[in-house]
Scaffold this motif. Structure first.
Motif, PDB file in Angstrom:
ATOM      1  N   ARG A 450       0.809  -1.209   0.000  1.00 21.71           N
ATOM      2  CA  ARG A 450       0.000   0.000   0.000  1.00 21.71           C
ATOM      3  C   ARG A 450       0.848   1.267   0.000  1.00 21.71           C
ATOM      4  O   ARG A 450       0.425   2.292  -0.481  1.00 21.71           O
ATOM      5  CB  ARG A 450      -0.928   0.006   1.209  1.00 21.71           C
ATOM      6  N   SER A 451       2.002   1.193   0.583  1.00 29.94           N
ATOM      7  CA  SER A 451       2.808   2.395   0.709  1.00 29.94           C
ATOM      8  C   SER A 451       4.277   2.045   0.586  1.00 29.94           C
ATOM      9  O   SER A 451       4.669   0.910   0.781  1.00 29.94           O
ATOM     10  CB  SER A 451       2.567   3.030   2.068  1.00 29.94           C
ATOM     11  N   PRO A 452       5.111   3.046   0.278  1.00 29.67           N
ATOM     12  CA  PRO A 452       6.536   2.740   0.189  1.00 29.67           C
ATOM     13  C   PRO A 452       7.055   2.260   1.533  1.00 29.67           C
ATOM     14  O   PRO A 452       6.692   2.784   2.574  1.00 29.67           O
ATOM     15  CB  PRO A 452       7.158   4.069  -0.205  1.00 29.67           C
ATOM     16  N   GLU A 453       7.878   1.263   1.510  1.00 29.35           N
ATOM     17  CA  GLU A 453       8.429   0.683   2.723  1.00 29.35           C
ATOM     18  C   GLU A 453       9.445   1.629   3.341  1.00 29.35           C
ATOM     19  O   GLU A 453      10.031   2.444   2.653  1.00 29.35           O
ATOM     20  CB  GLU A 453       9.144  -0.609   2.328  1.00 29.35           C
ATOM     21  N   HIS A 454       9.693   1.492   4.638  1.00 35.66           N
ATOM     22  CA  HIS A 454      10.714   2.297   5.311  1.00 35.66           C
ATOM     23  C   HIS A 454      12.002   2.324   4.516  1.00 35.66           C
ATOM     24  O   HIS A 454      12.582   3.348   4.252  1.00 35.66           O
ATOM     25  CB  HIS A 454      11.039   1.691   6.676  1.00 35.66           C
ATOM     26  N   GLN A 455      12.435   1.107   4.155  1.00 32.16           N
ATOM     27  CA  GLN A 455      13.725   0.944   3.516  1.00 32.16           C
ATOM     28  C   GLN A 455      13.800   1.725   2.200  1.00 32.16           C
ATOM     29  O   GLN A 455      14.800   2.352   1.901  1.00 32.16           O
ATOM     30  CB  GLN A 455      13.968  -0.547   3.281  1.00 32.16           C
ATOM     31  N   ASP A 456      12.712   1.695   1.412  1.00 33.43           N
ATOM     32  CA  ASP A 456      12.694   2.384   0.128  1.00 33.43           C
ATOM     33  C   ASP A 456      12.653   3.892   0.319  1.00 33.43           C
ATOM     34  O   ASP A 456      13.364   4.630  -0.336  1.00 33.43           O
ATOM     35  CB  ASP A 456      11.460   1.963  -0.680  1.00 33.43           C
ATOM     36  N   LEU A 457      11.784   4.303   1.233  1.00 36.71           N
ATOM     37  CA  LEU A 457      11.603   5.731   1.482  1.00 36.71           C
ATOM     38  C   LEU A 457      12.924   6.338   1.961  1.00 36.71           C
ATOM     39  O   LEU A 457      13.254   7.469   1.638  1.00 36.71           O
ATOM     40  CB  LEU A 457      10.513   5.904   2.547  1.00 36.71           C
ATOM     41  N   LYS A 458      13.674   5.546   2.703  1.00 33.95           N
ATOM     42  CA  LYS A 458      14.935   6.010   3.284  1.00 33.95           C
ATOM     43  C   LYS A 458      15.899   6.581   2.253  1.00 33.95           C
ATOM     44  O   LYS A 458      16.581   7.563   2.509  1.00 33.95           O
ATOM     45  CB  LYS A 458      15.631   4.846   4.008  1.00 33.95           C
ATOM     46  N   THR A 459      15.950   5.948   1.083  1.00 35.75           N
ATOM     47  CA  THR A 459      16.911   6.393   0.073  1.00 35.75           C
ATOM     48  C   THR A 459      16.614   7.808  -0.417  1.00 35.75           C
ATOM     49  O   THR A 459      17.460   8.448  -1.008  1.00 35.75           O
ATOM     50  CB  THR A 459      16.902   5.450  -1.152  1.00 35.75           C
ATOM     51  N   LEU A 460      15.385   8.283  -0.161  1.00 36.06           N
ATOM     52  CA  LEU A 460      15.006   9.615  -0.638  1.00 36.06           C
ATOM     53  C   LEU A 460      15.172  10.682   0.429  1.00 36.06           C
ATOM     54  O   LEU A 460      14.866  11.845   0.203  1.00 36.06           O
ATOM     55  CB  LEU A 460      13.545   9.600  -1.106  1.00 36.06           C
ATOM     56  N   LEU A 461      15.626  10.271   1.624  1.00 37.03           N
ATOM     57  CA  LEU A 461      15.661  11.210   2.750  1.00 37.03           C
ATOM     58  C   LEU A 461      17.072  11.532   3.217  1.00 37.03           C
ATOM     59  O   LEU A 461      17.996  10.732   3.030  1.00 37.03           O
ATOM     60  CB  LEU A 461      14.891  10.601   3.933  1.00 37.03           C
ATOM     61  N   CYS A 462      17.213  12.688   3.842  1.00 33.37           N
ATOM     62  CA  CYS A 462      18.488  13.031   4.452  1.00 33.37           C
ATOM     63  C   CYS A 462      18.624  12.227   5.746  1.00 33.37           C
ATOM     64  O   CYS A 462      17.655  11.630   6.211  1.00 33.37           O
ATOM     65  CB  CYS A 462      18.566  14.529   4.737  1.00 33.37           C
ATOM     66  N   TYR A 463      19.793  12.275   6.337  1.00 35.23           N
ATOM     67  CA  TYR A 463      20.055  11.455   7.516  1.00 35.23           C
ATOM     68  C   TYR A 463      19.052  11.717   8.632  1.00 35.23           C
ATOM     69  O   TYR A 463      18.499  10.806   9.239  1.00 35.23           O
ATOM     70  CB  TYR A 463      21.485  11.718   8.011  1.00 35.23           C
ATOM     71  N   SER A 464      18.776  13.011   8.881  1.00 36.61           N
ATOM     72  CA  SER A 464      17.905  13.377   9.985  1.00 36.61           C
ATOM     73  C   SER A 464      16.454  12.958   9.749  1.00 36.61           C
ATOM     74  O   SER A 464      15.782  12.451  10.646  1.00 36.61           O
ATOM     75  CB  SER A 464      17.996  14.883  10.202  1.00 36.61           C
ATOM     76  N   CYS A 465      15.957  13.176   8.530  1.00 35.95           N
ATOM     77  CA  CYS A 465      14.577  12.796   8.218  1.00 35.95           C
ATOM     78  C   CYS A 465      14.411  11.276   8.248  1.00 35.95           C
ATOM     79  O   CYS A 465      13.335  10.768   8.533  1.00 35.95           O
ATOM     80  CB  CYS A 465      14.154  13.381   6.876  1.00 35.95           C
ATOM     81  N   ARG A 466      15.492  10.550   7.959  1.00 30.01           N
ATOM     82  CA  ARG A 466      15.449   9.094   8.088  1.00 30.01           C
ATOM     83  C   ARG A 466      15.132   8.692   9.521  1.00 30.01           C
ATOM     84  O   ARG A 466      14.368   7.782   9.768  1.00 30.01           O
ATOM     85  CB  ARG A 466      16.800   8.479   7.716  1.00 30.01           C
ATOM     86  N   LEU A 467      15.756   9.397  10.462  1.00 28.87           N
ATOM     87  CA  LEU A 467      15.532   9.080  11.878  1.00 28.87           C
ATOM     88  C   LEU A 467      14.085   9.339  12.266  1.00 28.87           C
ATOM     89  O   LEU A 467      13.487   8.589  13.022  1.00 28.87           O
ATOM     90  CB  LEU A 467      16.476   9.902  12.767  1.00 28.87           C
ATOM     91  N   THR A 468      13.503  10.426  11.735  1.00 29.75           N
ATOM     92  CA  THR A 468      12.105  10.737  12.041  1.00 29.75           C
ATOM     93  C   THR A 468      11.182   9.656  11.499  1.00 29.75           C
ATOM     94  O   THR A 468      10.279   9.192  12.189  1.00 29.75           O
ATOM     95  CB  THR A 468      11.725  12.101  11.436  1.00 29.75           C
ATOM     96  N   ILE A 469      11.434   9.259  10.242  1.00 34.34           N
ATOM     97  CA  ILE A 469      10.593   8.241   9.619  1.00 34.34           C
ATOM     98  C   ILE A 469      10.755   6.892  10.329  1.00 34.34           C
ATOM     99  O   ILE A 469       9.817   6.118  10.453  1.00 34.34           O
ATOM    100  CB  ILE A 469      10.913   8.127   8.102  1.00 34.34           C
ATOM    101  N   LYS A 470      11.947   6.659  10.861  1.00 36.62           N
ATOM    102  CA  LYS A 470      12.209   5.427  11.607  1.00 36.62           C
ATOM    103  C   LYS A 470      11.285   5.344  12.826  1.00 36.62           C
ATOM    104  O   LYS A 470      10.896   4.269  13.248  1.00 36.62           O
ATOM    105  CB  LYS A 470      13.661   5.430  12.077  1.00 36.62           C
TER     106      LYS A 470
END
Ligand SMILES: [Zn+2]
Ligand SMILES: [Zn+2]
Length: 508
Positions: A450-470
């Motif tokens: 249904r939605s992009p997985e954490h792992q996939d979305l991660k490649t589009l984010l900066c380090y800090s935004c990755r932590l938020t999405i985590k």
């Protein structure tokens, strides 16, 4: 919120005057009377007036010199940086707090008929009602909106009161940097000023004033579905740190959208020096080192066509509190995410209490911290140069700091994370079971349909935004414009990879 800032009064004692309201979240400044100084110290500027407050150790000001100093500082900041053009539409982001309300008062002051050096831009006001994310009741929200409305109406500027729920109807274009020349050293500034002066001779002041008043005044309502969606998103964020970060990101997107829709090319934020010191330190703790310069500098060109400016960055929260109290700048207390939380509730909150205590005991240290950001600004190249969306973080639109070379420690972390993911999938996962659409219950592959997985979305984010999405329990709770744009970018990068693989094979 910076609370309990003490005022060094001339009579020689230190008294906690009031709870100082900072930008976006804070406590209302209780209108307490300033005790009349018993010792008649003179103003350091005019040498005549009786000093009513001391800014720094030796700077005692009388009432009228303090006002002059405060107003001058605002003009000087704008004059020095020369980024706002005559007749440019400038959106003032007002939160109701003392800092942004003082900014509004400064713009009003600068546009008044008797101002010595008149400001020449066309202001508008925006307030983002984030009550839905902060758990305020609809009565509370309405009450704040009514108070703000009366402040905004008084200015005669067009204003926008937008509920945060509107992020659920934003277009994906918000996440794509615009193209325009945001270079602050643009030589055409002088031309624009000359042009304005020439044109303005024809235009009488009344005509100009009515042109401002005729602009559209907009107030939008939110649908019940969006209200639920926002509640779901914020309850899916596991930590207060992530909640604050997400709120900040969404608020920026909404302001950017309204600015673009209505032809505003600058957005003024009311961040004070104390607020920026907090931001700077918490950014470092949050891994936002790469974005420090644009997050805290005077101008922030990350969105390309709309530039964020911070004209209040030279004022301490103490100065702002004193000014708003002395000259009755109206502000509204609105509780935020961190109101009533303890000092260690989030990284931002912890840093704030650290800076507040520092300010009380060592006032000059705070300005040293914030001046660091000015130095950073000159070292780091402008982020407005790259307009390719894939090179920017999907959420904060800063240049991606995660495309590092393969020998770095960051890359090593990524590789080990990926390896552990693969192992997990191998051992605990029955792919056939999932393919039958029964759900694997792990929240892994099935929810990713249904939605992009954490792992996939991660490649589009900066380090800090990755932590938020985590820290997000459900990625699919994100507003649709983010999910759609993420899918678009993922598709594009997959295609790019396929093409390059094809070309490689072809070459052999
Ligand atoms: Zn004076
Ligand atoms: Zn980011």
């Amino acid at each position: 919120m910076i609370s309990g800032v003490s005022f060094h009064l001339v009579c020689g004692f230190e008294a906690v005057m009031c709870q100082v309201e900072e930008d976006y979240n804070g406590l209302e400044c209780k209108q307490e009377k300033i005790p009349v100084p018993t010792l008649n110290r003179k103003c350091m500027k005019c040498k005549e007036g009786t000093a009513v407050l001391i800014i720094r150790v030796s700077d005692a000001f009388c009432r009228s010199c303090f006002k002059e100093y405060f107003i001058h500082k605002f003009r000087a900041m704008l004059g020095k940086n020369r980024v706002i053009f005559p007749q440019e539409k400038v959106l003032l982001a007002v939160s109701g707090g003392a800092a942004s309300c003082s900014m509004l008062a400064q713009v009003q002051e600068g546009l008044s008929r008797d101002a010595p050096k008149k400001l020449r831009f066309m202001p508008g006001i925006i307030y983002i009602d984030d009550g839905g994310a902060c758990g305020r009741s609809s009565e509370e929200r309405q009450r704040s909106i009514d108070q703000l409305k009366s402040i905004f109406t008084e200015t005669g500027f067009p204003y926008f009161i937008v509920p945060l729920e509107q992020v659920f109807s934003l277009p994906t274009s918000v996440l794509v940097p615009g193209t325009s020349d945001p270079d602050p050293s643009n030589p055409s500034y002088k031309q624009a000023v000359d042009q304005y002066i020439k044109e303005n001779q024809k235009l009488t002041e009344e005509e100009a004033a009515s042109a401002v008043a005729q602009l559209r005044i907009e107030e939008s309502v939110c649908s019940p579905e969006h209200k639920l969606a926002l509640e779901r998103l914020f309850s899916s964020l596991n930590t207060l740190t992530a909640k604050e970060d997400m709120l900040q990101t969404l608020r920026q997107h909404l302001i950017l959208h309204i600015a673009r829709e209505n032809g505003y090319s600058k957005v003024m934020m009311g961040d004070s020096c104390s607020r920026l010191a907090v931001k700077l330190l918490s950014n470092i703790a949050l891994g936002r080192g790469a974005a420090l310069a644009s997050d805290t500098g005077f101008s922030d060109p990350r969105y390309g066509d709309v530039v964020i400016v911070r004209p209040m960055r030279d004022y301490s929260s103490k100065e702002i509190a004193a000014y708003s109290r002395m000259f009755h700048v109206p502000s509204v207390f609105i509780s935020g995410l961190d109101t009533k939380t303890h000092d260690k509730a989030s990284i931002q909150r912890l840093t704030e209490s650290f800076v507040t205590n520092l300010q009380a005991d060592f006032p000059s240290t705070v300005s040293t911290i914030y001046r660091t950001s000015e130095k950073l600004h000159t070292v780091i190249p402008s982020q407005g140069q790259t307009t390719e969306p894939a090179s920017k973080c999907l959420l904060c639109l800063c240049a991606l700091d995660t495309n590092v070379d393969k020998a770095s420690a960051f890359h090593a972390t990524l590789v080990s994370e990926q390896l552990s993911q693969i192992k997990l999938q191998d051992t605990s996962h029955d792919a056939r079971h999932c393919a039958e659409g029964q759900g694997c219950g792990t929240g892994g592959c099935c929810s990713s349909n249904r939605s992009p997985e954490h792992q996939d979305l991660k490649t589009l984010l900066c380090y800090s935004c990755r932590l938020t999405i985590k820290d997000t329990g459900a990625v699919d709770a994100l507003p649709p414009y983010i999910i759609t744009e993420a899918e678009k970018r993922q598709k594009r990068s997959r295609m790019k990879m396929e093409i390059s693989e094809y070309l490689l094979e072809d070459g052999e």
